[in-house]
Design a protein around this motif. Sequence first.
Motif, mmCIF file in Angstrom:
data_model
loop_
_atom_site.group_PDB
_atom_site.id
_atom_site.type_symbol
_atom_site.label_atom_id
_atom_site.label_comp_id
_atom_site.label_asym_id
_atom_site.label_seq_id
_atom_site.Cartn_x
_atom_site.Cartn_y
_atom_site.Cartn_z
ATOM 1 N N UNK A 46 27.043 33.935 49.154
ATOM 2 C CA UNK A 46 28.049 34.278 50.165
ATOM 3 C C UNK A 46 27.770 33.563 51.492
ATOM 4 N N UNK A 47 26.491 33.469 51.852
ATOM 5 C CA UNK A 47 26.118 32.806 53.111
ATOM 6 C C UNK A 47 26.544 31.346 53.109
ATOM 7 N N UNK A 48 26.620 30.751 51.925
ATOM 8 C CA UNK A 48 27.041 29.358 51.801
ATOM 9 C C UNK A 48 28.563 29.232 51.625
ATOM 10 N N UNK A 49 29.263 30.347 51.798
ATOM 11 C CA UNK A 49 30.740 30.377 51.686
ATOM 12 C C UNK A 49 31.233 29.850 50.348
ATOM 13 N N UNK A 50 30.504 30.159 49.308
ATOM 14 C CA UNK A 50 30.936 29.760 47.965
ATOM 15 C C UNK A 50 31.985 30.763 47.466
ATOM 16 N N UNK A 51 32.771 30.383 46.443
ATOM 17 C CA UNK A 51 33.888 31.253 46.023
ATOM 18 C C UNK A 51 33.436 32.585 45.430
ATOM 19 N N UNK A 52 34.282 33.581 45.612
ATOM 20 C CA UNK A 52 34.083 34.904 45.003
ATOM 21 C C UNK A 52 35.320 35.239 44.178
ATOM 22 N N UNK A 53 35.153 36.160 43.249
ATOM 23 C CA UNK A 53 36.268 36.567 42.391
ATOM 24 C C UNK A 53 36.267 38.088 42.271
ATOM 25 N N UNK A 54 37.452 38.655 42.057
ATOM 26 C CA UNK A 54 37.522 40.094 41.776
ATOM 27 C C UNK A 54 37.937 40.321 40.322
ATOM 28 N N UNK A 55 37.996 39.223 39.577
ATOM 29 C CA UNK A 55 38.430 39.303 38.181
ATOM 30 C C UNK A 55 37.288 39.793 37.287
ATOM 31 N N UNK A 56 37.564 40.804 36.484
ATOM 32 C CA UNK A 56 36.560 41.352 35.574
ATOM 33 C C UNK A 56 36.265 40.353 34.456
ATOM 34 N N UNK A 57 34.992 40.087 34.228
ATOM 35 C CA UNK A 57 34.588 39.228 33.106
ATOM 36 C C UNK A 57 33.896 40.081 32.049
ATOM 37 N N UNK A 58 34.323 39.954 30.810
ATOM 38 C CA UNK A 58 33.611 40.581 29.688
ATOM 39 C C UNK A 58 33.390 39.486 28.651
ATOM 40 N N UNK A 59 32.143 39.236 28.318
ATOM 41 C CA UNK A 59 31.829 38.198 27.333
ATOM 42 C C UNK A 59 31.958 38.745 25.921
#
Length: 287
Positions: free
Chosen positions: A134-147
């Motif tokens: 987060x400190x590097x301003x990299x992307x975030x997602x709110x999408x649930x991932x299930x493998x």
Amino acid sequence: MTDSAALISTEELARRMGAPGLRLFDCTTYLRPRPEGGYNAESGRANYDKGHIPGAAFLDLGAELSDPHSKLRFTLPPLDELTKAFAAKGIGHGTFVVLYSHATPTWATRIWWMLRAIGFDDAAILDGGLDKWKAESRPLSTELTIYPAATLSLRGRPQIFVDKNDIKAAIGKTDTLTLNALSHEQHKGSGGVVYGRAGRIAGSSCVPAASLFGPDKTLKPIAELRQAFEGVGAAPDKRVLVYCGGGIAASLDAFVLTAILGHKNVAIYDNSMQEWSNDPSLPMEVG
């Protein structure tokens, strides 16, 4: 910088995103101190839902990967059951697992150590975790991932977890070092959260887990890490048994000793002080 295949930088993870065998997991739990002592454990799932590294699934240590029959928190389940639980989450042969947590790396290292216990070694810790991402301003997602579920066989290393009898038997042995990963004040019994009686396991030394990483949550340089453990006599030829409150902070000491410093004989006391300090027959020291 530390150099280990078991540690992956945010840059490297960003480069590898979307690789077919990559399995990325947020492992966060939060411990909220209780006024009467000990902690309440809170799943990190709500925080995961608000924003996680894209493609990361969530591992709930307390609800999904701990022994439901134990009266103590975060107890390791039987290894065959643990293997099935990890396989159901998509961890299996041919996958490369990256684990991260928020605020402290200890939740990720706990899961890494549990994977080692079932004989799965294709796993790495994200250095700096969610904080650095987060400190590097990299992307975030709110999408649930299930493998999709995977195939995983148990090649157990039960010896990398020990119980109170192993710890008791190690007291006074010159070839074994018992190491506390809690704070120096908890070790001395002078402050901090207590789990029962204040103080430490008799004869134990202390390298606090919180002293092994910097403000950005990345591990300290290898020379500093080595110095911290050498300073308490954690020589590579010794057996090192690490404990804390409930086997979580201990996993960071164990990870550094094993993955970064190359020690071969390290184990975690699974139930740690939540068990030991509440059994008056087990010896403790303060001061």
